[in-house]
Design a protein around this motif. Structure first.
Motif, short mmCIF file in Angstrom:
data_model
loop_
_atom_site.label_atom_id
_atom_site.label_comp_id
_atom_site.label_asym_id
_atom_site.label_seq_id
_atom_site.Cartn_x
_atom_site.Cartn_y
_atom_site.Cartn_z
N SER A 1 -43.02 -1.19 1.08
CA SER A 1 -43.05 -2.64 1.16
C SER A 1 -42.45 -3.12 2.48
CB SER A 1 -42.28 -3.19 -0.04
OG SER A 1 -41.86 -4.47 0.18
N GLY B 1 -38.66 -10.71 -0.12
CA GLY B 1 -38.68 -9.53 -0.99
C GLY B 1 -37.69 -9.69 -2.13
N LYS C 1 -48.39 -2.32 -7.18
CA LYS C 1 -46.97 -2.56 -7.45
C LYS C 1 -46.80 -3.50 -8.65
CE LYS C 1 -43.10 -5.03 -5.44
NZ LYS C 1 -42.63 -5.80 -4.30
N LEU D 1 -51.50 -4.48 2.35
CA LEU D 1 -50.48 -5.20 1.58
C LEU D 1 -51.06 -5.72 0.27
CD1 LEU D 1 -48.55 -7.22 4.34
CD2 LEU D 1 -47.54 -5.56 2.76
N VAL E 1 -47.34 -10.61 -2.25
CA VAL E 1 -46.93 -9.59 -1.28
C VAL E 1 -47.64 -9.80 0.06
CG1 VAL E 1 -47.07 -7.11 -0.78
CG2 VAL E 1 -46.28 -7.88 -3.02
N GLY F 1 -49.67 -4.52 -3.10
CA GLY F 1 -49.12 -5.54 -4.01
C GLY F 1 -49.78 -5.49 -5.38
#
Lengths: 230, 230
Positions: free
Chosen positions: B23, A64, B195, B188, B210, B192
């Motif tokens: 996340s 991350g 994001k 995810l 991600v 992702g």
């Protein structure tokens, strides 16, 4: 003293990574193990779950951090390109924005014009200025993403082994929890103390805050796990 | 378009909190459950461990966000005090620093002097300038810490329930893991994608990154847990 502290804040990227990783590394595996201690009979399960959590957490946080570093770089590069484009093709708009900056900090009309003129003489200097003071973006260190990932990941592992290790040596989860709580809360206190000193807030208050977070998280995990076990 | 994007970046505090919480919330409980699926026979243990982890993680991250917000505020306030002190008692030093700022952005000696003079006329304006451009500190929103804590904590819980919920409905850990992996990796990927769009990087590349982090974390947790079980 000012110079000293500013130096501190700048050189603290690594320190910040360590703080991020260790803070969660001490807290989450501690709370998870505490939660399981109220719900299972064998330390074996707690150790496996703890190890799995440390692996998961260190990778998730480390990668991350890597991703965050990469994103910051991509973002910076795309903004630099755009500023160069705008300086070349939308000059009047950039002149307006630059004047606005000088107006906002309190310069007179005359100085706004003259300062903008001087800055706009050099294209690179102008873009650097816009990046830093219009967009608030600092040029990121290209090796930062990788370093950050390692610092955070390793700190998480080191932090996580503190609350977990007592379970290796104790026979019952309850005994493990007792030692784990004592050791971890002491470590959280020490960690919170130094973390607060670095950020310049009262270290005793900071130490208590950090320790409380750990205790609350562990208490909540314990309660919730007991609830779902019953 | 510029205005649009800058607007975006400013209004994105909440979004950033949600991204931080979700996340880790999607990734860590997913990886923990995956790890345990390779090492235990009953979904009961996985559910208890997962719930304990979600409680621990959401509190640790939420209160961590609260603490970060409070620290930022304390730090800002103590620096404001110091700047006022310096403006009043170490005027020549502050004048030097202000001139230096203008020298660094590329103004001529004459404009450095005149701009500094104009800014230094108003004490509050001068301190505001030093805070923002010498120290790079923005005035933090006082309600930010609490909001941040809630946003991060709730996002972590929402994210964490995604990988965990399949285990409620399946009888064996392996079946649970299969559904959990499919559902979580899809989430995810979607997460992702959005994001990355927000931060302005390629959304497909971001989505893959991600998703990969989640898969690697889960794989590592699974492997490590198997190792310690054997």
């Amino acid at each position: 003293m000012e110079a000293h502290i500013e130096e501190h804040l700048k050189s603290s990227d690594t320190l910040r990574d360590v703080v991020i990783g260790m803070s969660d590394g001490l807290t989450v595996p501690f709370a998870l193990a505490a939660g399981l201690s109220g719900a299972v009979d064998s330390t074996g399960i707690i150790i496996i779950a703890g190890i799995a959590e440390i692996a998961a957490g260190s990778i998730a946080m480390g990668l991350g951090g890597y991703l965050a570093g990469k994103t910051e770089q991509d973002h910076y590069n795309s903004e630099v390109k755009r500023e160069y484009y705008e300086v070349e093709n939308l000059r009047h708009k950039e002149v307006e924005e630059t004047k606005e900056f000088f107006a906002n900090i309190g310069l007179s009309e005359e100085l706004q014009d003259r300062a903008t003129e001087e800055i706009a003489k050099d294209k690179k200097q102008w873009v650097d200025f816009m990046m830093k003071y219009e967009l608030g973006l600092d040029k990121p260190d290209p090796r930062r993403a990788t370093k950050s990932a390692l610092n955070i990941g390793i700190s998480y592992i080191v932090g996580g082994l503190v609350p977990l290790s007592p379970y290796f040596f104790m026979h019952s989860p309850t005994d493990g929890l007792k030692i784990s709580a004592i050791v971890t809360l002491i470590c959280l206190f020490i960690f919170g103390f130094f973390k607060s000193r670095i950020t310049g807030i009262n270290p005793w208050a900071g130490a208590i805050r950090v320790t409380l977070i750990g205790a609350v998280a562990a208490g909540a995990a314990f309660g919730v796990a007991k609830l779902f076990e019953g």
